[in-house]
Design an enzyme around this catalytic site. Structure first.
Site, mmCIF file in Angstrom:
data_model
loop_
_atom_site.group_PDB
_atom_site.id
_atom_site.type_symbol
_atom_site.label_atom_id
_atom_site.label_comp_id
_atom_site.label_asym_id
_atom_site.label_seq_id
_atom_site.Cartn_x
_atom_site.Cartn_y
_atom_site.Cartn_z
ATOM 1 N N LYS A 1 0.866 -1.177 0.000
ATOM 2 C CA LYS A 1 0.000 0.000 0.000
ATOM 3 C C LYS A 1 0.905 1.230 0.000
ATOM 4 O O LYS A 1 1.458 1.604 1.024
ATOM 5 C CB LYS A 1 -0.916 -0.021 1.230
ATOM 6 C CG LYS A 1 -2.057 1.016 1.171
ATOM 7 C CD LYS A 1 -1.629 2.351 1.700
ATOM 8 C CE LYS A 1 -2.738 3.390 1.599
ATOM 9 N NZ LYS A 1 -2.237 4.767 1.683
ATOM 10 N N SER B 1 4.198 7.550 10.877
ATOM 11 C CA SER B 1 4.152 8.287 12.138
ATOM 12 C C SER B 1 3.804 7.364 13.302
ATOM 13 O O SER B 1 3.120 6.341 13.128
ATOM 14 C CB SER B 1 3.101 9.399 12.057
ATOM 15 O OG SER B 1 1.796 8.844 12.043
ATOM 16 N N GLU C 1 1.664 7.958 15.551
ATOM 17 C CA GLU C 1 0.215 8.002 15.750
ATOM 18 C C GLU C 1 -0.483 6.926 14.920
ATOM 19 O O GLU C 1 -1.326 6.174 15.425
ATOM 20 C CB GLU C 1 -0.331 9.385 15.376
ATOM 21 C CG GLU C 1 0.136 10.518 16.271
ATOM 22 C CD GLU C 1 1.563 10.969 16.012
ATOM 23 O OE1 GLU C 1 2.159 11.622 16.888
ATOM 24 O OE2 GLU C 1 2.099 10.661 14.908
ATOM 25 N N VAL C 2 -0.133 6.833 13.637
ATOM 26 C CA VAL C 2 -0.749 5.815 12.778
ATOM 27 C C VAL C 2 -0.181 4.442 13.111
ATOM 28 O O VAL C 2 -0.892 3.437 13.055
ATOM 29 C CB VAL C 2 -0.540 6.166 11.295
ATOM 30 C CG1 VAL C 2 -1.148 5.086 10.400
ATOM 31 C CG2 VAL C 2 -1.148 7.519 10.966
ATOM 32 N N GLY C 3 1.089 4.386 13.494
ATOM 33 C CA GLY C 3 1.696 3.117 13.870
ATOM 34 C C GLY C 3 0.960 2.434 15.006
ATOM 35 O O GLY C 3 0.804 1.207 15.016
ATOM 36 N N GLU D 1 8.248 0.920 11.778
ATOM 37 C CA GLU D 1 9.378 1.840 11.604
ATOM 38 C C GLU D 1 8.791 3.248 11.653
ATOM 39 O O GLU D 1 8.150 3.700 10.710
ATOM 40 C CB GLU D 1 10.076 1.584 10.263
ATOM 41 C CG GLU D 1 10.632 0.178 10.094
ATOM 42 C CD GLU D 1 11.876 -0.084 10.924
ATOM 43 O OE1 GLU D 1 12.480 0.899 11.391
ATOM 44 O OE2 GLU D 1 12.232 -1.257 11.100
ATOM 45 N N CYS E 1 13.144 10.606 8.553
ATOM 46 C CA CYS E 1 12.793 10.335 9.946
ATOM 47 C C CYS E 1 14.009 10.136 10.832
ATOM 48 O O CYS E 1 13.969 10.409 12.032
ATOM 49 C CB CYS E 1 11.874 9.120 10.039
ATOM 50 S SG CYS E 1 12.538 7.626 9.284
ATOM 51 N N GLU F 1 8.646 15.766 16.212
ATOM 52 C CA GLU F 1 9.183 15.621 14.858
ATOM 53 C C GLU F 1 8.519 16.634 13.923
ATOM 54 O O GLU F 1 7.292 16.661 13.793
ATOM 55 C CB GLU F 1 8.948 14.200 14.348
ATOM 56 C CG GLU F 1 9.600 13.927 13.015
ATOM 57 C CD GLU F 1 9.456 12.485 12.589
ATOM 58 O OE1 GLU F 1 10.436 11.915 12.070
ATOM 59 O OE2 GLU F 1 8.355 11.920 12.767
#
Length: 498
Positions: free
Chosen positions: A192, A246, A248-250, A267, A301, A400
């Protein structure tokens, strides 16, 4: 507002972009979308629409996983001898290298990368394929165990279908880092790409078919993270999951995978420190770190975004960095003299600018103002490099930003430098700069991060594990033998001898 730009594109790139809408690529052919919904992917350097990409729904994602699962169970890929899979992966690497300049130009247009940097990403993709293809040939499918009174061994097999969600900052390079070990071990993959930068993923999936990779082994599903990414991470047929993006999504991806007890590699972001002692060549160090913070407009990152400088050289170092950063040539990513292109999208540009404002509101000193940048003839997402200084509790020193922004602070001694470097919730990559290699090793090992570099930053060598700790990730790293091992499941076989 957009600008109309006269670009000199390769004929193959013109043809690829000229298709109109681009589908996902599933089971060796372009996939369709029932709704016909599309997402426009745009050139961040000028705002022009590059292509329309189909927006799949969750049912279409699950159907793609079914195709990959069937290819794993029924197609020969998983059962091929390692040397035959390796040969196919080398053919794909050959095809990528043959089309290197085409892929790089697509990547440059889609992600805003300086074209020469995009070419480096494409070469890294090919090198990564070759590295894991060769390594897999040396992995024994069976390891005999010396166990008293028993005949025993472990057997290694691929897991099945592995899913990957990639970000927009290194779309093509990270595909290589992700899928190469999975493919080498015999798994099938569903990719994706980020909705902002899907084009190189589609191109390489088509290239894989031409290179002889069996249908269904490499699949690409396009659309929005909330739909496509969520469907992938929740699908029970996925056996391994990898997400780069990120924290947050991780967390959401990890939670979704946890419900199916699917191992997940995360990651995530970083807020790396560069610790600079007073015995360095100040000019050389300033040059290298200035180049690091402007590489791909700071959208890296693992970059060094906190510069901790010994007090005796602090002022000199700051002046050297300001001198270099004010001379950086900001421009359109395909222009030959451009050193730093745009950030990837309008949202990211606003994020960078908003952090400058938040940092100022919390008392940060601006050593180099930064802010919006203009490039004649282009209505792109350009920003200037910025240098801030002050308390390390400042939001601009803790969170970040993902842009060409560094935060500076002086230190007195080694112990204080280590404490300052570890004053973060992240733990991805740091560096230490000193002529004293004993001190360099000592400080590097004392910093809490997955990676510590000495007298360099952003060092990625095949064979060296790369991954994060704390808020920078879980589940292991990439680029090493440990990564390949992640994509085999192990079965212990035991027979009592009496």
């Amino acid at each position: 507002m957009t600008t109309t730009v006269a670009r000199t594109l390769l004929p193959e790139v013109e043809s690829f972009l000229g298709r109109g809408s681009h589908g996902s690529f599933v089971g060796g052919k372009p996939a369709t979308c029932k709704s016909g919904a599309t997402i426009a992917t745009t050139d961040p350097g000028c705002g022009e629409v590059l292509a329309e990409v189909l927006e799949l729904d969750s049912d279409e994602v699950h159907a793609a996983v079914d195709v990959a699962d069937e290819a794993f169970r029924k197609a020969p890929w998983a059962n091929l001898p390692a040397n035959e899979r390796s040969a196919m992966m080398h053919r794909l690497a050959d095809a990528v290298e043959k089309h290197k300049f085409i892929i790089a130009q697509i990547e440059s247009l889609d992600a805003g990368k300086v074209e020469a940097q995009a070419q480096g990403d494409v070469q890294n993709f090919a090198d990564t394929l070759r590295y894991f293809a060769d390594m897999a040939q040396h992995m024994s499918p069976r390891t005999t165990l010396a166990v008293k009174g028993h005949e025993a061994w472990t057997s290694r097999k691929p897991w099945g279908t592995c899913a990957f969600i990639f970000p927009w900052n290194f779309p093509f390079l990270l595909i290589g880092w992700g899928i190469a070990p999975a493919l080498a071990a015999g798994n099938t993959v569903v990719i994706k790409p980020a909705e902002d930068t899907p084009l190189s993923a589609i191109y390489v999936a088509e290239l894989a078919k031409e290179a002889g990779i069996p249908d269904g082994v490499i699949n690409v599903v396009t659309g929005r993270g909330a739909t496509v990414g969520a469907a992938l991470s929740s699908n029970p047929k996925i056996k391994r999951m990898s997400f780069t993006g990120s924290p947050e999504v991780g967390r959401l991806v990890g939670e979704s995978c946890g419900k199916n007890l699917v191992p997940v590699k995360l990651e995530l972001g970083g807020k790396g420190a560069a610790v600079i002692f007073d015995d360095v060549d100040v000019a050389e160090t300033a040059t290298k770190l200035s180049a690091a913070i402007t590489f791909h407009a700071g959208q890296v990152c693992c970059d060094a975004t906190r510069w901790l400088v010994h007090k005796d050289i602090y002022d000199e170092f700051v002046n050297q960095c300001i001198d270099r950063l004010t001379k950086v040539k900001i421009g359109y990513q395909l222009d030959a003299d451009t050193q730093m292109g745009p950030v990837c999208n309008a949202k990211q540009r606003q994020r960078v600018l908003s952090y400058l404002e938040k940092g100022k509101a919390q008392g940060a000193e601006f050593l180099l103002e930064g802010g919006p940048a203009t490039v004649d003839g282009y209505d792109g997402h350009f920003v200037k490099p910025a240098l801030l200084a002050g308390s390390l509790d400042n939001v601009a020193a803790q969170e970040e930003i993902f842009g060409p922004v560094a935060y500076l602070a002086p230190f007195d001694n080694e112990a204080q430098a280590i404490e300052m470097a570890n004053h973060t919730v992240y733990g991805l990559a740091n560096s230490v700069w000193t002529a004293d290699l004993g001190r360099a090793a000592r400080v590097a090992e004392s910093m809490i991060a997955g990676n510590s570099w000495i007298n360099a930053h952003n060092v990625f060598a095949h064979g060296v594990p790369y991954g994060g700790v704390n808020q920078s990730g879980v589940g292991g790293g990439v680029l090493s033998v440990e990564t390949l091992m992640d994509y085999y499941r192990s079965t212990s076989v035991v027979r009592p001898l009496s």
